[in-house]
Scaffold this active site. Structure first.
Site, short mmCIF file in Angstrom:
data_model
loop_
_atom_site.label_atom_id
_atom_site.label_comp_id
_atom_site.label_asym_id
_atom_site.label_seq_id
_atom_site.Cartn_x
_atom_site.Cartn_y
_atom_site.Cartn_z
N ASP A 7 0.52 11.36 -8.27
CA ASP A 7 1.76 12.13 -8.14
C ASP A 7 2.49 12.04 -9.49
OD1 ASP A 7 3.12 9.69 -8.25
OD2 ASP A 7 4.17 9.94 -6.34
N HIS A 8 3.72 12.53 -9.54
CA HIS A 8 4.49 12.53 -10.78
C HIS A 8 4.73 11.11 -11.30
CE1 HIS A 8 6.99 12.46 -7.23
NE2 HIS A 8 7.92 11.84 -7.92
N CYS A 64 0.36 6.46 -7.95
CA CYS A 64 1.72 6.96 -7.73
C CYS A 64 2.65 5.99 -8.46
CB CYS A 64 2.04 7.12 -6.24
SG CYS A 64 2.12 5.61 -5.27
N GLY A 65 3.94 6.00 -8.17
CA GLY A 65 4.85 5.14 -8.93
C GLY A 65 4.48 3.67 -8.79
N THR A 66 4.30 3.24 -7.54
CA THR A 66 3.94 1.84 -7.27
C THR A 66 2.49 1.66 -6.86
OG1 THR A 66 4.53 2.17 -4.96
CG2 THR A 66 6.27 1.31 -6.42
N GLY A 67 1.83 2.74 -6.50
CA GLY A 67 0.49 2.66 -5.91
C GLY A 67 0.53 2.41 -4.41
N ILE A 68 1.72 2.11 -3.89
CA ILE A 68 1.82 1.71 -2.47
C ILE A 68 1.64 2.92 -1.55
CG2 ILE A 68 3.33 0.76 -0.70
CD1 ILE A 68 4.64 -0.97 -2.89
N GLY A 69 2.45 3.94 -1.75
CA GLY A 69 2.39 5.09 -0.84
C GLY A 69 1.02 5.77 -0.85
N HIS A 97 -16.08 -7.78 -3.23
CA HIS A 97 -15.91 -8.26 -1.86
C HIS A 97 -15.63 -7.15 -0.86
CE1 HIS A 97 -14.90 -12.78 -2.75
NE2 HIS A 97 -15.95 -12.33 -3.43
N ARG A 131 -22.53 -11.54 3.11
CA ARG A 131 -21.43 -11.81 4.05
C ARG A 131 -20.30 -10.79 3.89
NH1 ARG A 131 -20.77 -14.99 -0.30
NH2 ARG A 131 -18.69 -15.48 -1.10
N HIS A 132 -20.17 -10.25 2.69
CA HIS A 132 -19.11 -9.25 2.47
C HIS A 132 -19.45 -7.95 3.21
CE1 HIS A 132 -17.60 -12.08 -0.36
NE2 HIS A 132 -18.68 -11.99 -1.12
#
Ligand code: RB5
Length: 145
Positions: A7-8, A64-69, A97, A131-132
């Site tokens: 995004d922007h 995005c700004g934080t990568g969270i959304g 992993h 295992r991963h």
């Protein structure tokens, strides 16, 4: 081939990453955005992830700004394992992993130098399997419950 989008809030860092990919000769599909005009990050997450779920691209990078959304949106899409990363260790581990097929970065939280190191680690680290694999299989089984 990798798919990339922002995004922007992630646009400036995406442009740095595109330059880096070009220098390395890595092919990519840029799913936008194409300026600093405001856009909605879920639309970009869907566009990038569609290239992964249809098999055109093996991996994606979302910003995005934080990568969270954008990581929240990507992880709603069947078949996507998106990892929000802040360090080189995160970038390596999300492949080794978690077999992440999307790495998410924050354009307002992560500087360009570390971001390019993270891109290289994310693209060049193989999944550890064993295992991963069992644990990743359990993540994916949640989608069909
Ligand atoms: C857009 O202003 C901002 O909310 C977005 O880039 C992102 O940080 C959301 O998680």
């Amino acid at each position: 081939m990798i798919a990339i989008g922002s995004d922007h809030g992630g646009y400036a860092l995406k442009q740095e990453i595109l330059k880096h990919l070009e220098e390395k000769g890595i092919d990519y599909i840029d799913c936008g955005c194409f300026s600093t005009d405001s856009v909605d990050y879920p639309d970009i997450a869907e566009a990038v992830c569609a290239n992964i779920t249809d098999g055109s691209c093996e991996k994606g990078i979302l910003l995005c700004g934080t990568g969270i959304g954008i990581s929240m949106a990507a992880n709603k899409i069947r078949g996507i394992r998106a990892a929000l990363c802040h360090s080189e260790f995160d970038a390596k581990m999300c492949r080794e992993h978690n077999d992440a097929n999307v790495m998410c970065l924050g354009g307002r939280t992560t500087g360009p130098n570390i971001a390019l190191e993270m891109v290289d680690l994310y693209l060049n680290t193989d999944f550890g399997g064993d295992r991963h694999q069992r644990r990743v299989d359990k993540i994916m089984a949640i989608e069909s419950k």
